[in-house]
Design a protein around this motif. Structure first.
Motif, PDB file in Angstrom:
ATOM      1  N   TYR A 117       0.821  -1.223   0.000  1.00 53.96           N
ATOM      2  CA  TYR A 117       0.000   0.000   0.000  1.00 53.96           C
ATOM      3  C   TYR A 117       0.853   1.270   0.000  1.00 53.96           C
ATOM      4  CZ  TYR A 117      -3.371  -3.558   1.171  1.00 53.96           C
ATOM      5  OH  TYR A 117      -4.134  -4.696   1.132  1.00 53.96           O
ATOM      6  N   LEU A 118       2.154   1.108  -0.256  1.00 56.65           N
ATOM      7  CA  LEU A 118       3.044   2.259  -0.323  1.00 56.65           C
ATOM      8  C   LEU A 118       3.343   2.617  -1.774  1.00 56.65           C
ATOM      9  CD1 LEU A 118       5.669   1.440   2.476  1.00 56.65           C
ATOM     10  CD2 LEU A 118       3.511   2.691   2.668  1.00 56.65           C
ATOM     11  N   ASP A 119       3.855   3.816  -1.951  1.00 55.47           N
ATOM     12  CA  ASP A 119       4.339   4.257  -3.261  1.00 55.47           C
ATOM     13  C   ASP A 119       5.858   4.231  -3.269  1.00 55.47           C
ATOM     14  OD1 ASP A 119       1.895   4.740  -4.541  1.00 55.47           O
ATOM     15  OD2 ASP A 119       1.695   6.671  -3.519  1.00 55.47           O
ATOM     16  N   PRO A 120       6.505   3.826  -4.369  1.00 50.31           N
ATOM     17  CA  PRO A 120       5.905   3.414  -5.633  1.00 50.31           C
ATOM     18  C   PRO A 120       5.250   2.042  -5.529  1.00 50.31           C
ATOM     19  CG  PRO A 120       8.258   3.077  -5.703  1.00 50.31           C
ATOM     20  CD  PRO A 120       7.990   3.794  -4.416  1.00 50.31           C
ATOM     21  N   PRO A 121       4.126   1.827  -6.229  1.00 49.27           N
ATOM     22  CA  PRO A 121       3.422   0.537  -6.168  1.00 49.27           C
ATOM     23  C   PRO A 121       4.342  -0.621  -6.546  1.00 49.27           C
ATOM     24  CG  PRO A 121       2.092   2.175  -7.294  1.00 49.27           C
ATOM     25  CD  PRO A 121       3.451   2.785  -7.119  1.00 49.27           C
ATOM     26  N   GLY A 122       4.292  -1.687  -5.746  1.00 46.44           N
ATOM     27  CA  GLY A 122       5.084  -2.879  -6.023  1.00 46.44           C
ATOM     28  C   GLY A 122       6.366  -2.960  -5.238  1.00 46.44           C
ATOM     29  N   VAL A 123       6.738  -1.867  -4.559  1.00 49.96           N
ATOM     30  CA  VAL A 123       7.987  -1.848  -3.812  1.00 49.96           C
ATOM     31  C   VAL A 123       7.894  -2.786  -2.610  1.00 49.96           C
ATOM     32  CG1 VAL A 123       7.382   0.038  -2.236  1.00 49.96           C
ATOM     33  CG2 VAL A 123       9.769  -0.298  -2.940  1.00 49.96           C
ATOM     34  N   GLY A 124       9.017  -3.406  -2.257  1.00 50.58           N
ATOM     35  CA  GLY A 124       9.042  -4.311  -1.109  1.00 50.58           C
ATOM     36  C   GLY A 124       8.737  -5.748  -1.447  1.00 50.58           C
ATOM     37  N   ALA A 125       8.358  -6.013  -2.687  1.00 55.42           N
ATOM     38  CA  ALA A 125       8.066  -7.391  -3.108  1.00 55.42           C
ATOM     39  C   ALA A 125       9.371  -8.166  -3.282  1.00 55.42           C
ATOM     40  CB  ALA A 125       7.285  -7.381  -4.412  1.00 55.42           C
ATOM     41  N   CYS A 126       9.251  -9.495  -3.223  1.00 57.15           N
ATOM     42  CA  CYS A 126      10.436 -10.345  -3.358  1.00 57.15           C
ATOM     43  C   CYS A 126      10.741 -10.694  -4.805  1.00 57.15           C
ATOM     44  CB  CYS A 126      10.257 -11.641  -2.554  1.00 57.15           C
ATOM     45  SG  CYS A 126      10.274 -11.376  -0.774  1.00 57.15           S
ATOM     46  N   ASN A 127       9.750 -10.603  -5.676  1.00 54.20           N
ATOM     47  CA  ASN A 127       9.953 -10.975  -7.074  1.00 54.20           C
ATOM     48  C   ASN A 127       8.934 -10.262  -7.943  1.00 54.20           C
ATOM     49  OD1 ASN A 127       7.481 -12.607  -6.957  1.00 54.20           O
ATOM     50  ND2 ASN A 127       8.730 -14.079  -5.799  1.00 54.20           N
ATOM     51  N   LEU A 128       9.012 -10.524  -9.237  1.00 50.89           N
ATOM     52  CA  LEU A 128       8.154  -9.835 -10.202  1.00 50.89           C
ATOM     53  C   LEU A 128       6.678 -10.092  -9.950  1.00 50.89           C
ATOM     54  CD1 LEU A 128       7.696  -8.252 -12.846  1.00 50.89           C
ATOM     55  CD2 LEU A 128       7.981 -10.403 -14.071  1.00 50.89           C
ATOM     56  N   LEU A 129       6.297 -11.354  -9.782  1.00 54.19           N
ATOM     57  CA  LEU A 129       4.875 -11.665  -9.632  1.00 54.19           C
ATOM     58  C   LEU A 129       4.310 -11.082  -8.342  1.00 54.19           C
ATOM     59  CD1 LEU A 129       4.602 -15.325 -10.995  1.00 54.19           C
ATOM     60  CD2 LEU A 129       3.964 -13.178 -12.103  1.00 54.19           C
ATOM     61  N   GLU A 130       5.098 -11.115  -7.268  1.00 53.77           N
ATOM     62  CA  GLU A 130       4.607 -10.511  -6.032  1.00 53.77           C
ATOM     63  C   GLU A 130       4.504  -8.994  -6.190  1.00 53.77           C
ATOM     64  OE1 GLU A 130       5.238 -11.156  -1.301  1.00 53.77           O
ATOM     65  OE2 GLU A 130       7.025 -10.515  -2.411  1.00 53.77           O
ATOM     66  N   SER A 131       5.433  -8.407  -6.930  1.00 56.46           N
ATOM     67  CA  SER A 131       5.358  -6.972  -7.198  1.00 56.46           C
ATOM     68  C   SER A 131       4.074  -6.643  -7.948  1.00 56.46           C
ATOM     69  CB  SER A 131       6.569  -6.521  -8.009  1.00 56.46           C
ATOM     70  OG  SER A 131       6.434  -5.175  -8.414  1.00 56.46           O
ATOM     71  N   PHE A 132       3.719  -7.468  -8.930  1.00 52.98           N
ATOM     72  CA  PHE A 132       2.457  -7.261  -9.658  1.00 52.98           C
ATOM     73  C   PHE A 132       1.269  -7.407  -8.724  1.00 52.98           C
ATOM     74  CE2 PHE A 132       3.859  -8.289 -14.310  1.00 52.98           C
ATOM     75  CZ  PHE A 132       4.680  -7.173 -14.277  1.00 52.98           C
ATOM     76  N   ALA A 133       1.345  -8.355  -7.795  1.00 56.71           N
ATOM     77  CA  ALA A 133       0.249  -8.547  -6.830  1.00 56.71           C
ATOM     78  C   ALA A 133       0.130  -7.326  -5.921  1.00 56.71           C
ATOM     79  CB  ALA A 133       0.494  -9.806  -6.005  1.00 56.71           C
ATOM     80  N   PHE A 134       1.273  -6.778  -5.498  1.00 56.32           N
ATOM     81  CA  PHE A 134       1.264  -5.559  -4.687  1.00 56.32           C
ATOM     82  C   PHE A 134       0.631  -4.405  -5.467  1.00 56.32           C
ATOM     83  CE2 PHE A 134       4.888  -6.116  -1.342  1.00 56.32           C
ATOM     84  CZ  PHE A 134       4.291  -7.290  -0.895  1.00 56.32           C
ATOM     85  N   GLN A 135       0.985  -4.311  -6.752  1.00 52.95           N
ATOM     86  CA  GLN A 135       0.438  -3.219  -7.569  1.00 52.95           C
ATOM     87  C   GLN A 135      -1.056  -3.387  -7.795  1.00 52.95           C
ATOM     88  OE1 GLN A 135       3.028  -1.880 -10.939  1.00 52.95           O
ATOM     89  NE2 GLN A 135       4.498  -3.392 -10.169  1.00 52.95           N
ATOM     90  N   LEU A 136      -1.465  -4.627  -7.916  1.00 46.43           N
ATOM     91  CA  LEU A 136      -2.903  -4.895  -8.068  1.00 46.43           C
ATOM     92  C   LEU A 136      -3.670  -4.433  -6.845  1.00 46.43           C
ATOM     93  CD1 LEU A 136      -5.283  -6.179  -9.607  1.00 46.43           C
ATOM     94  CD2 LEU A 136      -4.658  -8.373  -8.551  1.00 46.43           C
ATOM     95  N   ALA A 137      -3.076  -4.594  -5.662  1.00 51.15           N
ATOM     96  CA  ALA A 137      -3.751  -4.221  -4.418  1.00 51.15           C
ATOM     97  C   ALA A 137      -4.111  -2.743  -4.377  1.00 51.15           C
ATOM     98  CB  ALA A 137      -2.867  -4.577  -3.230  1.00 51.15           C
ATOM     99  N   GLN A 138      -3.413  -1.924  -5.172  1.00 50.28           N
ATOM    100  CA  GLN A 138      -3.689  -0.490  -5.159  1.00 50.28           C
ATOM    101  C   GLN A 138      -4.748  -0.075  -6.174  1.00 50.28           C
ATOM    102  OE1 GLN A 138      -0.618   2.333  -4.716  1.00 50.28           O
ATOM    103  NE2 GLN A 138       0.739   0.992  -3.559  1.00 50.28           N
ATOM    104  N   HIS A 139      -5.252  -1.039  -6.953  1.00 49.51           N
ATOM    105  CA  HIS A 139      -6.304  -0.727  -7.934  1.00 49.51           C
ATOM    106  C   HIS A 139      -7.676  -0.864  -7.276  1.00 49.51           C
ATOM    107  CE1 HIS A 139      -4.364  -0.166 -11.922  1.00 49.51           C
ATOM    108  NE2 HIS A 139      -3.350  -0.728 -11.304  1.00 49.51           N
TER     109      HIS A 139
END
Length: 419
Positions: free
Chosen positions: A143-165
């Motif tokens: 829930y922080l900006d930039p979206p996807g930060v703090g993820a361990c990999n690409l797919l988790e980063s996408f999941a983090f970014q999805l959470a902000q939609h």
């Protein structure tokens, strides 16, 4: 062909010490170089070119507001990724001292792309907290900006970014989540009525998440402007950014050897700056003469430093210094001057021409059946009438940041599914 005037070459021995560093400096470095050369000299004043009226500076077809943006980049330091994240460590996401401590530790273990590279178990042990608590705090980075930060990999980063939609309706959100669980097999959902909408959301995600926080490059200020008007090409120096050396000459006693020497050094510095202008101007003229077809839309031809050096009567190493960190602006864009010295592969064929042809092939290839490197090699050899090896094509493809045929097929597939 163009020839250097003899008087320029004769002055070289007298001013070589100051000329070479001045010649090698780019427009953002030259003022500091001149100040160093003029240090402790009472007869020299360096007038800055960067602090005068920027509206008088010339740049080749600048986009709207580009100059203002450039000035701002020179004077304002953008916030770093760590600074941006630390400003967001606030309740309700991080309400306790321990959650703040964990969040700070997570930030310290982010790589420059924004991915978490720490060992969760080891980090939790080091902080004296449970692994589950450490991981719980890391998940809040979704829930922080930039979206996807703090993820361990690409797919988790996408999941983090999805959470902000938050604007997505529940069915679309759930479909996006299902697709992300096996992104390579996204086509199995293509008959779902919300598939196109879900893929539009997913393809909007950033990778890496901290893309805009990448190391910012200094602004490029070209030394040479190649201008075309009514079919005629002219070469100008971008002198608006150049500092000036002003002589502050006073009366000197006949027996004052120290001041006489300083005055001579001051005059040599003026000559050195003038020689820099003349040398770069001549290099621009030579480039237009050798690479005329390029400035008219063609490919770069093979050109060696030694050829240019012979025209000037200088050593190739001197010309190499002259083009180091220098750029040229023309109607095709801004180019490093060294890029015009393309390596000849065979006859009149340059590696730049090969790369340009490779790009053209990729742009026109069948999206259903992308070309392999072997196929590209076959077409290149046929086009230019020379023999090459596949690894050379692979090297050029990677230098141009072009994916392999297998990867391109996947990327094309994702794009076609949205049409």
């Amino acid at each position: 062909m163009l020839r250097a005037r003899p008087n320029l070459k004769n002055k070289l021995s007298a001013t070589l010490k100051s000329w070479l560093p001045i010649l090698q400096s780019d427009p953002l470095e030259i003022e500091e170089t001149l100040l160093n050369c003029a240090k402790d000299n009472p007869f020299v004043r360096v007038q800055s070119g960067m602090r005068t009226d920027f509206s008088s500076h010339k740049f080749y077809k600048p986009p709207k507001n580009a100059l203002g943006d450039q000035i701002e980049r020179l004077s304002v330091r953008p916030k770093s990724l760590h600074e941006t994240l630390n400003e967001q460590l606030l309740p309700p996401l991080f309400p306790t001292p321990m959650s703040l401590k964990i969040a700070t530790d997570i930030i310290e273990n982010l790589n420059p792309e924004g991915y978490f590279e720490g060992d969760t178990q080891a980090q939790a042990l080091n902080l004296g907290v449970e692994v589950a608590d450490y991981e719980k705090v890391r998940q809040r980075f979704a829930y922080l900006d930039p979206p996807g930060v703090g993820a361990c990999n690409l797919l988790e980063s996408f999941a983090f970014q999805l959470a902000q939609h938050e604007e997505l309706d529940t069915p679309t959100y759930e479909l996006c989540a299902r697709i992300l669980k096996d992104l390579e097999q996204h086509q199995q959902h293509r008959h779902h009525p919300l598939y196109a909408k879900a893929m539009q959301v997913i393809t909007s995600f950033k990778n890496p998440p901290a893309l805009e926080f990448g190391e910012s490059l200094p602004p490029i200020i070209p030394d040479i402007l190649v201008l075309e008007e009514d079919g005629d090409i002219s070469v100008q120096l971008n002198e608006g950014y150049y500092p000036k050396v002003v002589l502050e000459q006073g009366k000197i006693a006949a027996d004052n050897g120290y001041l006489k020497e300083k005055l001579k050094e001051a005059r040599d510095l003026v000559d050195a700056l003038q020689m820099r202008h003349q040398t770069i101007q001549k290099i621009g003229l030579m480039l237009v003469e050798y690479q005329y077809d390029f400035f008219k839309g063609g490919a770069i031809k093979p050109m060696r430093l030694v050829d240019l050096a012979e025209e000037f009567g200088y050593a190739a190493s001197t010309i190499s210094r002259a083009i180091s960190n220098k750029y040229l602006a023309c109607n095709r864009g801004v180019f490093a001057i060294k890029s015009f010295f393309a390596t000849a592969l065979e006859g009149d064929v340059s590696n730049a021409a090969i790369k340009e042809f490779l790009l053209e092939l990729i742009n026109k290839e069948d999206k259903q059946h992308p070309m392999s490197d072997l196929k590209i090699l076959e077409l290149v050899e046929k086009q230019f009438g020379l023999k090459m090896v596949r690894r050379t094509i692979t090297k050029y493809r990677k230098l141009l940041n072009i994916a392999s045929s297998t990867e391109r097929k996947k990327l094309y597939g994702m794009a076609l599914d949205l049409t």
